[in-house]
Every structure is written in structure tokens, then in C-alpha cells.
Design a protein around this motif. Structure first.
Motif, PDB file in Angstrom:
ATOM      1  N   SER A  63      32.467  39.304   6.251  1.00 14.79           N
ATOM      2  CA  SER A  63      33.164  38.122   6.894  1.00 14.79           C
ATOM      3  C   SER A  63      33.304  36.980   6.045  1.00 14.79           C
ATOM      4  O   SER A  63      32.591  36.962   5.004  1.00 14.79           O
ATOM      5  CB  SER A  63      32.441  37.592   8.096  1.00 14.79           C
ATOM      6  OG  SER A  63      31.350  36.951   7.839  1.00 14.79           O
ATOM      7  N   GLY A  64      34.433  36.048   6.386  1.00 16.72           N
ATOM      8  CA  GLY A  64      34.589  34.856   5.482  1.00 16.72           C
ATOM      9  C   GLY A  64      33.161  34.123   5.483  1.00 16.72           C
ATOM     10  O   GLY A  64      32.746  33.354   4.494  1.00 16.72           O
ATOM     11  N   SER A  65      32.341  34.068   6.961  1.00 14.86           N
ATOM     12  CA  SER A  65      31.256  33.270   6.978  1.00 14.86           C
ATOM     13  C   SER A  65      30.256  33.599   5.946  1.00 14.86           C
ATOM     14  O   SER A  65      29.499  33.067   5.374  1.00 14.86           O
ATOM     15  CB  SER A  65      30.907  33.359   8.370  1.00 14.86           C
ATOM     16  OG  SER A  65      31.704  32.904   9.410  1.00 14.86           O
ATOM     17  N   THR A  89      38.139  21.227  10.055  1.00 16.50           N
ATOM     18  CA  THR A  89      38.099  22.736   9.678  1.00 16.50           C
ATOM     19  C   THR A  89      37.573  23.385  11.024  1.00 16.50           C
ATOM     20  O   THR A  89      37.186  22.894  12.102  1.00 16.50           O
ATOM     21  CB  THR A  89      37.251  22.735   8.453  1.00 16.50           C
ATOM     22  OG1 THR A  89      37.403  24.333   8.136  1.00 16.50           O
ATOM     23  CG2 THR A  89      35.759  22.512   8.778  1.00 16.50           C
ATOM     24  N   PHE A  90      37.477  24.797  10.916  1.00 14.97           N
ATOM     25  CA  PHE A  90      36.745  25.538  11.880  1.00 14.97           C
ATOM     26  C   PHE A  90      35.342  25.819  11.476  1.00 14.97           C
ATOM     27  O   PHE A  90      35.101  25.316  10.215  1.00 14.97           O
ATOM     28  CB  PHE A  90      37.490  26.933  11.686  1.00 14.97           C
ATOM     29  CG  PHE A  90      36.737  28.109  12.367  1.00 14.97           C
ATOM     30  CD1 PHE A  90      36.582  28.003  14.035  1.00 14.97           C
ATOM     31  CD2 PHE A  90      36.392  29.379  11.977  1.00 14.97           C
ATOM     32  CE1 PHE A  90      35.887  28.907  14.723  1.00 14.97           C
ATOM     33  CE2 PHE A  90      35.827  30.232  12.754  1.00 14.97           C
ATOM     34  CZ  PHE A  90      35.462  30.063  13.926  1.00 14.97           C
ATOM     35  N   ALA A  92      32.963  27.646  11.088  1.00 18.93           N
ATOM     36  CA  ALA A  92      32.510  28.802   9.934  1.00 18.93           C
ATOM     37  C   ALA A  92      32.342  28.152   8.667  1.00 18.93           C
ATOM     38  O   ALA A  92      31.606  28.587   7.820  1.00 18.93           O
ATOM     39  CB  ALA A  92      33.524  29.868   9.975  1.00 18.93           C
ATOM     40  N   THR A  93      33.115  27.148   8.237  1.00 20.16           N
ATOM     41  CA  THR A  93      33.004  26.536   7.018  1.00 20.16           C
ATOM     42  C   THR A  93      31.614  25.736   6.715  1.00 20.16           C
ATOM     43  O   THR A  93      31.125  25.831   5.667  1.00 20.16           O
ATOM     44  CB  THR A  93      34.156  25.375   6.773  1.00 20.16           C
ATOM     45  OG1 THR A  93      35.415  25.769   7.136  1.00 20.16           O
ATOM     46  CG2 THR A  93      34.013  24.670   5.454  1.00 20.16           C
ATOM     47  N   ASP A 169      37.714  27.061   0.206  1.00 13.04           N
ATOM     48  CA  ASP A 169      37.677  27.907   1.528  1.00 13.04           C
ATOM     49  C   ASP A 169      39.018  28.008   1.934  1.00 13.04           C
ATOM     50  O   ASP A 169      39.739  27.368   2.418  1.00 13.04           O
ATOM     51  CB  ASP A 169      37.096  27.097   2.668  1.00 13.04           C
ATOM     52  CG  ASP A 169      36.998  28.025   4.129  1.00 13.04           C
ATOM     53  OD1 ASP A 169      37.826  28.872   4.327  1.00 13.04           O
ATOM     54  OD2 ASP A 169      36.426  27.555   5.120  1.00 13.04           O
ATOM     55  N   ALA A 171      40.053  30.782   3.408  1.00 11.71           N
ATOM     56  CA  ALA A 171      40.146  31.686   4.776  1.00 11.71           C
ATOM     57  C   ALA A 171      41.392  31.907   5.279  1.00 11.71           C
ATOM     58  O   ALA A 171      41.827  32.771   5.862  1.00 11.71           O
ATOM     59  CB  ALA A 171      38.865  31.447   5.576  1.00 11.71           C
ATOM     60  N   GLU A 172      42.214  30.342   5.274  1.00 10.96           N
ATOM     61  CA  GLU A 172      43.462  30.650   6.137  1.00 10.96           C
ATOM     62  C   GLU A 172      44.389  30.580   5.146  1.00 10.96           C
ATOM     63  O   GLU A 172      45.767  30.366   5.555  1.00 10.96           O
ATOM     64  CB  GLU A 172      43.445  29.378   6.891  1.00 10.96           C
ATOM     65  CG  GLU A 172      42.444  29.485   7.913  1.00 10.96           C
ATOM     66  CD  GLU A 172      42.342  28.082   8.870  1.00 10.96           C
ATOM     67  OE1 GLU A 172      43.137  27.149   8.644  1.00 10.96           O
ATOM     68  OE2 GLU A 172      41.369  27.828   9.526  1.00 10.96           O
ATOM     69  N   SER A 193      39.077  35.239   4.515  1.00 11.65           N
ATOM     70  CA  SER A 193      38.535  36.062   5.658  1.00 11.65           C
ATOM     71  C   SER A 193      39.728  36.917   6.172  1.00 11.65           C
ATOM     72  O   SER A 193      40.881  36.805   5.934  1.00 11.65           O
ATOM     73  CB  SER A 193      38.541  34.893   6.908  1.00 11.65           C
ATOM     74  OG  SER A 193      38.415  35.427   7.891  1.00 11.65           O
ATOM     75  N   ASN A 195      39.488  38.218   9.200  1.00 13.64           N
ATOM     76  CA  ASN A 195      39.370  38.349  10.776  1.00 13.64           C
ATOM     77  C   ASN A 195      40.667  38.584  11.436  1.00 13.64           C
ATOM     78  O   ASN A 195      41.738  38.504  10.701  1.00 13.64           O
ATOM     79  CB  ASN A 195      38.830  36.908  11.179  1.00 13.64           C
ATOM     80  CG  ASN A 195      37.914  37.061  12.323  1.00 13.64           C
ATOM     81  OD1 ASN A 195      38.034  38.024  13.268  1.00 13.64           O
ATOM     82  ND2 ASN A 195      37.110  36.098  12.549  1.00 13.64           N
ATOM     83  N   LYS A 198      43.859  36.429  11.179  1.00 14.60           N
ATOM     84  CA  LYS A 198      44.311  35.709   9.785  1.00 14.60           C
ATOM     85  C   LYS A 198      45.475  36.355   9.285  1.00 14.60           C
ATOM     86  O   LYS A 198      46.101  37.480  10.021  1.00 14.60           O
ATOM     87  CB  LYS A 198      43.016  35.800   8.952  1.00 14.60           C
ATOM     88  CG  LYS A 198      41.792  35.205   9.169  1.00 14.60           C
ATOM     89  CD  LYS A 198      41.997  33.522   9.068  1.00 14.60           C
ATOM     90  CE  LYS A 198      41.151  32.892   9.969  1.00 14.60           C
ATOM     91  NZ  LYS A 198      39.499  32.934   9.521  1.00 14.60           N
ATOM     92  N   GLY A 205      36.449  40.777   8.510  1.00 19.67           N
ATOM     93  CA  GLY A 205      35.958  41.022   7.018  1.00 19.67           C
ATOM     94  C   GLY A 205      36.013  39.740   6.188  1.00 19.67           C
ATOM     95  O   GLY A 205      36.504  38.693   6.587  1.00 19.67           O
TER      96      GLY A 205
HETATM   97  C1  LIG Z   1      38.303  32.124   9.812  1.00 16.00           C
HETATM   98  C2  LIG Z   1      37.693  30.991   8.856  1.00 16.00           C
HETATM   99  C3  LIG Z   1      36.557  31.306   8.209  1.00 16.00           C
HETATM  100  C4  LIG Z   1      35.627  32.174   8.554  1.00 16.00           C
HETATM  101  O1  LIG Z   1      35.891  33.490   8.411  1.00 16.00           O
HETATM  102  P1  LIG Z   1      35.381  34.704   9.356  1.00 16.00           P
HETATM  103  O2  LIG Z   1      35.615  35.915   8.611  1.00 16.00           O
HETATM  104  O3  LIG Z   1      35.552  34.661  10.528  1.00 16.00           O
HETATM  105  O4  LIG Z   1      33.822  34.637   9.333  1.00 16.00           O
HETATM  106  C5  LIG Z   1      36.195  30.208   7.435  1.00 16.00           C
HETATM  107  N1  LIG Z   1      36.640  28.945   7.321  1.00 16.00           N
HETATM  108  C6  LIG Z   1      37.959  29.083   7.960  1.00 16.00           C
HETATM  109  C7  LIG Z   1      38.679  27.551   7.790  1.00 16.00           C
HETATM  110  C8  LIG Z   1      38.545  29.735   8.933  1.00 16.00           C
HETATM  111  O5  LIG Z   1      39.664  29.648   9.465  1.00 16.00           O
END
Ligand SMILES: *Cc1c(COP(=O)(O)O)cnc(C)c1O
Length: 385
Positions: A63-65, A89-90, A92-93, A169, A171-172, A193, A195, A198, A205
Motif C-alpha cells: 500500500s501507499g501507507s 491531505t488524507f 494516510a500521509t 507523497d 499517491a494522488e 498508491s 488503491n 486512484k 497496493g
Molecule cells: C491514497 C493516499 C495514500 C495512501 O495510500 P494507500 O495505498 O491507500 O495506503 C497516501 N496519501 C494520500 C494523499 C492518498 O490519497
């Protein structure tokens, strides 16, 4: 739940969009019996990702996390340390900072990209220095939110002056570029990420990418339980089970075959909304501030000033819901979250204002013209009163 007879087809915010190439790689994994968190799909997916982003190395993870967690582990973040992060942010950051017993220091946004405000970053570092806690700041996590690149020149200049590494980060933001460089290729490491919602997905992943070979090899080592080179199971470090499955990496390979098209489709969605809604009083968009910024337009977002538009973002969200159209509020900033509200923060009011006025519109690359027409109809009726 029964589906109402008159219920219109649901339009999702951002749903998975297969390229058609995925099954070939999944079938290969089955044929070769590589049903494991390693194998040819993992290796090939990493190579493709690194090549696309313009970096030397990539580690595919669960995962991104997980990628953020490992990045922080490798930068030596421990109990009592601080990690500076974008507040808008989300979650998970920021969560992985807490996994390590460290403290997030949250930085508000500047209004042009909605990302980390370099002035507040500088202020935070000055103040940490004055307080004598500068040595505890181990990393800066800069988010490229909704695909819009952050002001990396300014941020890197400040971070370099204080000698603090920057994790992106992204992820997006796979496919976004800053000064023609892919985001994720600018900091010491970057997180992607995959997910389900995305721009590309492996169902779940992520990846860590970098030009530093040692860091990525270390990430692979840590993500497979940190097993020493010994003829038996020996461990000198705490490990993690964070590697990506070879089956899911097969999905990733198929997804990457369409990445350029996906970026174009998402940018077309933005352009559609922008051209059709830009004149309406009280509506504004997150525009690219200059040609240095190229967004993948993961999600199109609008701001609604209720005094001019005659409707709040919350009411517009309800109206869309009635038409079976999924929208989403902007992320609630981390400094406003119950779980992080006691963290040190440097706030200018920008992200809380964005949160109060913003809405993410459906932005999937698989939306049809009919879908877009339906969305536009609801929004323009409600906004024009
Ligand atoms: C989706 C997201 C993550 C985390 O990714 P995961 O794969 O869902 O764990 C981290 N940071 C941001 C900004 C995200 O949007």
C-alpha cells in the motif's frame, strides 16, 4: 437493498478502469505458479514505474501507507522525533508518523496549489530551531494533493538549507509533472498508491520510488521481514510484511499500459467541468498556477462560495446524491482532526476554508458523455437557481 425502478445508474467519484491488458499478466502468474509477494510481474511492474516516473528504482509494496511507513523507518524516525507534513491531505500521509511514536508537525496550504505553504514551512523550521528541537525533525512529507504538484522549488530550497530530507507523497499524482519532471522524482523518495480509486489501481497496493539504489534495496529488505543473509532465519532488525503480490503486480502492469490515456481522460474531465461551469458566480477551480505545473487531475474539485452561488457545497453534495451521483467533500485538514488536533501546527486558515467550500466531482477516466451530461445538468440547475 432493492434497486428502485427509477433509480438512475450510479456515477462514482473515481472507479477502477481496466485497460484489458491485466488478465494476460495475471494468467502468466497462475501458469508459472508465482502466487507470492515476489516474481516476474513484481519485477516488471517496478521497472515500468521507475521508467515512467523518470527515477532509477522502485519497490512495489502492499500500500501507499506501507511505503510512507518504510520511508520514515529508513530516515531513522524514532520515538520523540518530529516529521513535518502537509496538513491538507488524507490521513494516510500522517498515520505512519504516529506508528513510529513520532510527532507530526502540520503545515497549512498556500492558495495557489492547495499544497504545503513554503512560508509556513520556513516559519515552522525557524521556530523548531529557536526552541532547540530542530535536530528532532527527521523528514518533511510534501503531498501533491488531487494531482496538483506542490511548489517544489521553494520547498526543496528551504529543506536543503535545514538539511532535512523531503519525501513526496505522490499517491494522488502519478503522471503529474513539475517543471517537466514527474512528481516523485524530486525528493529523496516518493510514495505512490494503487488503491481502488486512484488513477491506476492494483485493487490495493503502493510503491516507493527513488534514484537512490540503496534506499530501494533496503525497502525491499524491510518489506520482506528483514531477513539477514544467513542459511537460517536470522533477523537483526524489525521487519515488515509489506511486499506487493505478484498477482496484483500483474494488474499493475496492465494498468500502466494505459497510464498516458488515463491522465488525458482525467484532464479532459477537468476541462469539461471548467468550460461548462467557469462563468457561474461563486464557482472557482483549482487552476494550474503556471506552465510549471501539470496536474494529472486525479479528481476535479470546485469551490463554492454559498453567498454568491446560492447553495453550499454540502447542499450540492446532497442534490447530487439524490441523482445517484457520488461526490465527496475535500479532505478535512489534519490539524482539524480529533486524532491529530493536539499536534504542533502552523495554520493560516487556507485549508479550513477550502474544506468548508470545496467539493470533489466525479472524475473517473471511465465516465461517459452521458454521465458527464447528467452531472452538469444537476450542478447547473442548482447553481443557477
Ligand atoms: C491514497 C493516499 C495514500 C495512501 O495510500 P494507500 O495505498 O491507500 O495506503 C497516501 N496519501 C494520500 C494523499 C492518498 O490519497
Amino acid at each position: 437493498m432493492t434497486k428502485g425502478k427509477n433509480m438512475k445508474k450510479r456515477i462514482y467519484l473515481s472507479s477502477p478502469h481496466m485497460s484489458g491488458g491485466e488478465m494476460k499478466y495475471i494468467n502468466e502468474a497462475f501458469k508459472q505458479n508465482w502466487i507470492a509477494p515476489l516474481g516476474p510481474n513484481v519485477n516488471a511492474f517496478e521497472k515500468t514505474l521507475a521508467g515512467y516516473c523518470g527515477v532509477e528504482h522502485a519497490a512495489a509494496l502492499s500500500s501507499g501507507s506501507a511505503a510512507i511507513h518504510l520511508a520514515l523507518v529508513m530516515l531513522g524516525v524514532c520515538q520523540g522525533d518530529e516529521v513535518i507534513a502537509s496538513s491538507f491531505t488524507f490521513s494516510a500521509t500522517v498515520n505512519p508518523i504516529k506508528y513510529l511514536g513520532a510527532t507530526p508537525v502540520l503545515i497549512d496550504s498556500e492558495p495557489e496549489t492547495w499544497n504545503m505553504d513554503p512560508c509556513l514551512l520556513e516559519l515552522a523550521l525557524k521556530e523548531r530551531r529557536a526552541k532547540g528541537v530542530e535536530h528532532r525533525v527527521k523528514a518533511i512529507i510534501v503531498v501533491h494533493l488531487y494531482g496538483m504538484p506542490a511548489k517544489m522549488d521553494e520547498i526543496i530550497e528551504i529543506a536543503d538549507r535545514y538539511e532535512i530530507p523531503v519525501i513526496e507523497d505522490a499517491a494522488e499524482a502519478l503522471g503529474s509533472r513539475y517543471e517537466n519532471k514527474h512528481v516523485g522524482s524530486i525528493g529523496i523518495m516518493a510514495v505512490l498508491s494503487f488503491n481502488g480509486n486512484k488513477i491506476i489501481t492494483t485493487s490495493g497496493g503502493g510503491a516507493l520510488i527513488s534514484n537512490d539504489k540503496e534506499l530501494i534495496e533496503k525497502a525491499r529488505f524491510l518489506s520482506t521481514q528483514a531477513r539477514d543473509k544467513a542459511p537460517y532465519y536470522q533477523h537483526s532488525q524489525v521487519g515488515y510484511n509489506y511486499r506487493m503480490s505478484n498477482v496484483l503486480a500483474g494488474i499493475g502492469r496492465g494498468q500502466m499500459e494505459a497510464i498516458n490515456m488515463r491522465v488525458q481522460q482525467r484532464r479532459d474531465n477537468y476541462e469539461f467541468y471548467f468550460q461548462n461551469l467557469k462563468g457561474i458566480p461563486g464557482i472557482s477551480f483549482l487552476e494550474e498556477p503556471s506552465d510549471k505545473f501539470y496536474s494529472n487531475r486525479w479528481l476535479t474539485t470546485i469551490l463554492i462560495d454559498p453567498s454568491e452561488a446560492g447553495i453550499s457545497c454540502w447542499d450540492l453534495q446532497d442534490e447530487c446524491k439524490k441523482e445517484n451521483i457520488e461526490t465527496r467533500p475535500l479532505w478535512k485538514p489534519m490539524h482539524m482532526q480529533p486524532v491529530f488536533s493536539s499536534c504542533p501546527s502552523y495554520v493560516n486558515g487556507v485549508s479550513s476554508e477550502l474544506f468548508n467550500q470545496g467539493l470533489c466531482l466525479p472524475s473517473g477516466s471511465n465516465m461517459t458523455d452521458e454521465d458527464r451530461g447528467r452531472i452538469l445538468e444537476v450542478i447547473s440547475i442548482k447553481l443557477k437557481r
